[in-house]
Design a protein around this motif. Structure first.
Motif, PDB file in Angstrom:
ATOM      1  N   ASP A 155     -17.641 103.255  -5.800  1.00 42.79           N
ATOM      2  CA  ASP A 155     -18.606 102.200  -5.482  1.00 42.79           C
ATOM      3  C   ASP A 155     -19.014 102.175  -4.013  1.00 42.79           C
ATOM      4  O   ASP A 155     -19.664 101.227  -3.559  1.00 42.79           O
ATOM      5  CB  ASP A 155     -18.018 100.827  -5.839  1.00 42.79           C
ATOM      6  N   ARG A 158     -22.694 101.406  -2.759  1.00 42.70           N
ATOM      7  CA  ARG A 158     -23.185 100.032  -2.931  1.00 42.70           C
ATOM      8  C   ARG A 158     -22.703  99.118  -1.807  1.00 42.70           C
ATOM      9  O   ARG A 158     -23.365  98.120  -1.498  1.00 42.70           O
ATOM     10  CB  ARG A 158     -22.723  99.482  -4.285  1.00 42.70           C
ATOM     11  N   TYR A 159     -21.559  99.436  -1.208  1.00 40.72           N
ATOM     12  CA  TYR A 159     -20.969  98.547  -0.205  1.00 40.72           C
ATOM     13  C   TYR A 159     -20.581  99.294   1.066  1.00 40.72           C
ATOM     14  O   TYR A 159     -19.651  98.901   1.767  1.00 40.72           O
ATOM     15  CB  TYR A 159     -19.705  97.882  -0.781  1.00 40.72           C
ATOM     16  N   LYS A 162     -19.591  97.672   4.421  1.00 39.91           N
ATOM     17  CA  LYS A 162     -18.404  96.813   4.475  1.00 39.91           C
ATOM     18  C   LYS A 162     -17.515  97.123   3.266  1.00 39.91           C
ATOM     19  O   LYS A 162     -17.175  96.246   2.479  1.00 39.91           O
ATOM     20  CB  LYS A 162     -18.810  95.339   4.492  1.00 39.91           C
ATOM     21  N   PHE A 163     -17.117  98.393   3.168  1.00 39.19           N
ATOM     22  CA  PHE A 163     -16.369  98.824   2.000  1.00 39.19           C
ATOM     23  C   PHE A 163     -14.875  98.620   2.206  1.00 39.19           C
ATOM     24  O   PHE A 163     -14.276  99.109   3.168  1.00 39.19           O
ATOM     25  CB  PHE A 163     -16.637 100.298   1.695  1.00 39.19           C
ATOM     26  N   THR A 229     -15.455  98.955   7.729  1.00 39.02           N
ATOM     27  CA  THR A 229     -15.632  99.693   6.483  1.00 39.02           C
ATOM     28  C   THR A 229     -14.628 100.840   6.486  1.00 39.02           C
ATOM     29  O   THR A 229     -14.036 101.150   7.524  1.00 39.02           O
ATOM     30  CB  THR A 229     -17.065 100.240   6.330  1.00 39.02           C
TER      31      THR A 229
END
Length: 324
Positions: A155, A158-159, A162-163, A229
């Protein structure tokens, strides 16, 4: 030179010798499989008393089937066992029952599946990422590691700004809990001399296994603290380091000065553990039985790791996920 450097040099020397002995195995596994060592050799902290913890991982074809045939697997295991004997290393633990073979398809595609635990792919996957060193087929080893990390970072796009690697971190924590549960299941009914061996196992569990799991977590926490992140490249860099190398990396970063004291304490405490655990097993058992030089260092080590997590996490979103 301290015990950490001594252990590292010993591990690298013996692993180099092992790779030479395994030249025939390289031909058997060529373009089909890799072999890695976990445990003390994988962490580069082996001693004369350390046994090898080898594992075979084969590439999979389009249908998910192993590219390594059963006969090739048998020949490969035979080469590993013979090499260990020729180098006079301690006999492989468990009479060889832990010398398993897995596939890249299983390690990547069974993440989170109901059979992940029963097939032992869960533990193998995490050990491959957190404390393993290749001894046959290094290119294949690195390719499979990258595929596993990408599966955990599915994912990320998508992020990406700020993963938080929640999926991966949850599995690391689950690995630590699995170690604890397995220890209790195997040792809770032991008595007499076997109970002393249980204490020795517990002493080692609460140092080496805590370090394997939580050095990874505090490393990832530090990346998030600095970058807000965590990328796949960050994870691959973390996985390329031994647990102690992760601590050294954290200690030496200027932007993490507030955690330097706690990290330095962890390094010093772990060095003391290596010195004590490197003794002859009978001597170590007697010391722990007599409580000499033991005195619950394992609990203090866990407490210091907790302090490092709290300092580095600083109450951010990733830190909260680790706790709850």
């Amino acid at each position: 030179m301290g015990v950490i450097d001594d252990r590292r040099n010993y591990s690298l020397r013996r692993m180099g010798e092992l790779k030479q002995e395994l030249s025939p195995a390289q031909k058997i596994a060529a373009r089909k499989a890799c072999v890695f060592a976990s445990g003390s050799f994988g962490r580069l902290e082996a001693s004369d008393h350390s046994d090898l913890d080898p594992c075979i991982v084969a590439l999979s074809d389009a249908s998910g089937k192993s590219k390594l045939s059963l006969l090739q697997e048998i020949r490969l295991k035979s080469e590993i066992i013979s090499s260990v004997e020729r180098l006079s290393l301690p006999e492989i633990d468990g009479d060889g029952k832990y010398l398993g073979k897995f596939t890249s398809h299983g390690l990547v595609n069974e993440i989170g599946s109901p059979i992940d635990d029963s097939d032992n792919t869960f533990t193998t996957r995490l050990l491959m990422l957190l404390e393993a060193r290749p001894i046959v087929g290094e290119d294949i080893f690195n390719t499979i590691k990258k595929e596993i990390v990408e599966a955990y970072w599915v994912d990320f796009d998508r992020y990406k700004n700020k993963f938080i690697p929640a999926y991966f971190t949850n599995d690391i924590i689950r690995l630590w809990r699995t170690f604890c549960i397995n220890y209790e299941a195997r040792t809770r009914k032991l008595t007499g001399d076997l109970r002393i061996k249980k204490k020795v196992k517990n002493y080692k569990l609460k140092h080496s296994r805590i370090l394997t799991c939580y050095s990874a977590i505090i490393y990832l926490l530090s990346i998030y603290k600095l970058k807000n992140t965590v990328t796949q490249e960050d994870a691959m860099e973390m996985c390329s380091l031994t647990p102690l190398e992760r601590l050294f990396s954290l200690r030496d970063r200027d932007r993490l000065k507030d955690s330097r004291g706690a990290v330095e304490n962890l390094i010093n405490m772990y060095e003391n553990f290596l010195e004590m655990s490197g003794q002859d097993p009978a001597v170590l058992e007697k010391q722990i039985q007599d409580n000499e030089g033991y005195k619950r260092e394992d609990y203090r080590f866990g407490q210091e790791m907790f302090s490092a997590i709290n300092i580095i996490g600083s109450g951010n979103e990733f830190h909260r996920l680790v706790v709850v």
